[in-house]
Design an enzyme around this catalytic site. Structure first.
Site, PDB file in Angstrom:
ATOM      1  N   ALA A 110     -35.715  90.744 -22.247  1.00 37.95           N
ATOM      2  CA  ALA A 110     -35.520  89.292 -22.332  1.00 37.95           C
ATOM      3  C   ALA A 110     -35.155  88.796 -23.747  1.00 37.95           C
ATOM      4  O   ALA A 110     -34.157  88.077 -23.916  1.00 37.95           O
ATOM      5  CB  ALA A 110     -36.761  88.586 -21.796  1.00 37.95           C
ATOM      6  N   ASP A 141     -40.300  88.621 -18.550  1.00 39.87           N
ATOM      7  CA  ASP A 141     -38.949  88.034 -18.550  1.00 39.87           C
ATOM      8  C   ASP A 141     -39.002  86.525 -18.428  1.00 39.87           C
ATOM      9  O   ASP A 141     -38.067  85.821 -18.832  1.00 39.87           O
ATOM     10  CB  ASP A 141     -38.118  88.621 -17.415  1.00 39.87           C
ATOM     11  CG  ASP A 141     -37.730  90.039 -17.776  1.00 39.87           C
ATOM     12  OD1 ASP A 141     -38.535  90.946 -17.535  1.00 39.87           O
ATOM     13  OD2 ASP A 141     -36.638  90.207 -18.358  1.00 39.87           O
TER      14      ASP A 141
END
Ligand code: MRU
Length: 366
Positions: free
Chosen positions: A54, A242
């Site tokens: 991420a 994420d």
């Protein structure tokens, strides 16, 4: 962190101003560095997971915006670039966070000032990521230190899933930062590395980076974690995220939820390490409101590795024509999370605690 003794970040600018990345598709067998020269290359690199994780996806998008501003700094180009890069991967919120940040910085400027400002802002996003991850490491270190003290100095056994290590960020990693800090502090740690099917980020990346830094570890198949927890072989779990919702639901690589369930059932603390740009303040219910990326079936029916001749190759492991589903992420409900390790400290996975820790970002519930 270092590869063969040489310090690297996962993305950088050369002295000549080009943006380069490590193409992670070939690790651990081959270190290939790629120059990303235009918007299309950035979009491909994110969508096809040359870069992944991420925070790194966000940093790459920021540089993608900067490279495009050097080519065409118009308003139309700015808006189109936001959309094109945003549409590359749907789940990690750091992507939208970084693109929104770039848009806020660039939109008020006259076009002829945008390229310089964009490169400066992208560089700042990268430096901030490194510092946030370093802070996460220092806060996580205290948790590891406490467990080590309880164990009378015996090594602390940590299970991790996927790769939330330095290649998933600009540097340090999130889940691995406390581990590196513990090693530096002389605390014994041993890491159980989930291989993380289907793409094997654990086997390919986490095992590689821990090995490079001399961190004691065992690679395990994804299904071994529950057994090891029943045996008392795991002292704590640390994973990345994420997207974490405002009430602390954690979306992370597929299989994270099963580890959280096993940890809960066995009284093993389950921590999530994340920088604040991973928090989606617009979403409460992660199960309902986080889009889960569906990736190609071929990632399930095939695996990549190195053959005896040293060639990186892909082989089929399922019968011809086998249908496969490939959801790439899952959601761990907040009640299974022992704590969120953020750059500001350890935070319970609840809406009030998150709002108290990040009052400038939290929104009033609607
Ligand atoms: O599909 P990937 O490899 O991008 O997924 C990565 C993860 O799930 C990581 O755990 C997450 O991005 C956190 S990275 C610090």
């Amino acid at each position: 962190m270092k590869i063969n003794g040489i310090p690297y970040r996962a993305i950088w600018r050369t002295e000549g101003g080009a943006v380069e990345i490590i193409d992670q598709r070939w690790l651990p067998h081959d270190l290939r560095i790629v120059r990303l020269e235009n918007r299309a290359a950035f979009a491909t690199a994110i969508a096809q997971m040359w870069v992944r994780g991420a925070p790194l996806i966000g940093a790459t998008a920021a540089y993608g915006m900067a490279v495009q501003m050097a080519a065409d700094p118009s308003d139309v180009s700015l808006a189109e670039t936001w959309q094109i890069l945003h549409d590359t991967r749907p789940t990690a919120i750091n992507l939208r966070w970084a693109l929104d940040d770039m848009l806020r910085t660039l939109a008020p400027l006259p076009p002829d000032q945008r390229a310089v400002a964009a490169f400066a802002r992208a560089a700042q996003i990268c430096d901030d990521d490194v510092e946030m991850n370093r802070q996460i490491g220092l806060h996580g270190l205290e948790i590891i230190r406490e467990i080590a003290a309880r164990k009378g100095g015996a090594p602390v056994n940590i299970l991790t899933h996927c790769n939330a290590g330095w290649p998933a960020t600009v540097d340090w990693g999130t889940a691995t930062s406390p581990i590196y800090h513990a090693v530096e502090a002389g605390i014994g740690v041993h890491v159980f590395v989930d291989e993380t099917r289907p793409r094997n980020q654990g086997a390919h990346l986490t095992a590689w980076e821990l090995n490079s830094h001399g961190v004691s570890h065992d690679l395990i198949v994804d299904n071994a974690g529950g057994h090891l927890m029943q045996q008392g072989a795991v002292d704590m779990v640390i994973v990345g995220s994420d997207r974490t919702t405002a009430r602390g639901d954690v979306c992370n690589k597929i299989g994270t939820y099963l580890k959280a369930l096993a940890a809960h059932a066995n009284g093993v603390p389950f921590y999530v390490a994340l920088p604040s740009p991973t928090i989606d303040w617009t979403v409460q219910d992660g199960l309902r409101d986080i889009p889960i990326e569906e990736r190609p079936a071929a990632e399930v029916t095939h695996v990549q590795g190195r053959d005896a001749a040293g060639r990186i190759t892909t082989v089929q492991i399922a019968p011809d024509g086998t249908p496969a589903r490939n959801p790439a992420f899952d959601v761990t409900p907040a009640h299974l999370v022992t704590g969120l390790i953020t750059e500001r400290g350890l935070c319970p996975a609840t809406a009030p605690a998150l709002a108290a820790m990040f009052p400038e970002s939290a929104r009033a519930p609607s």
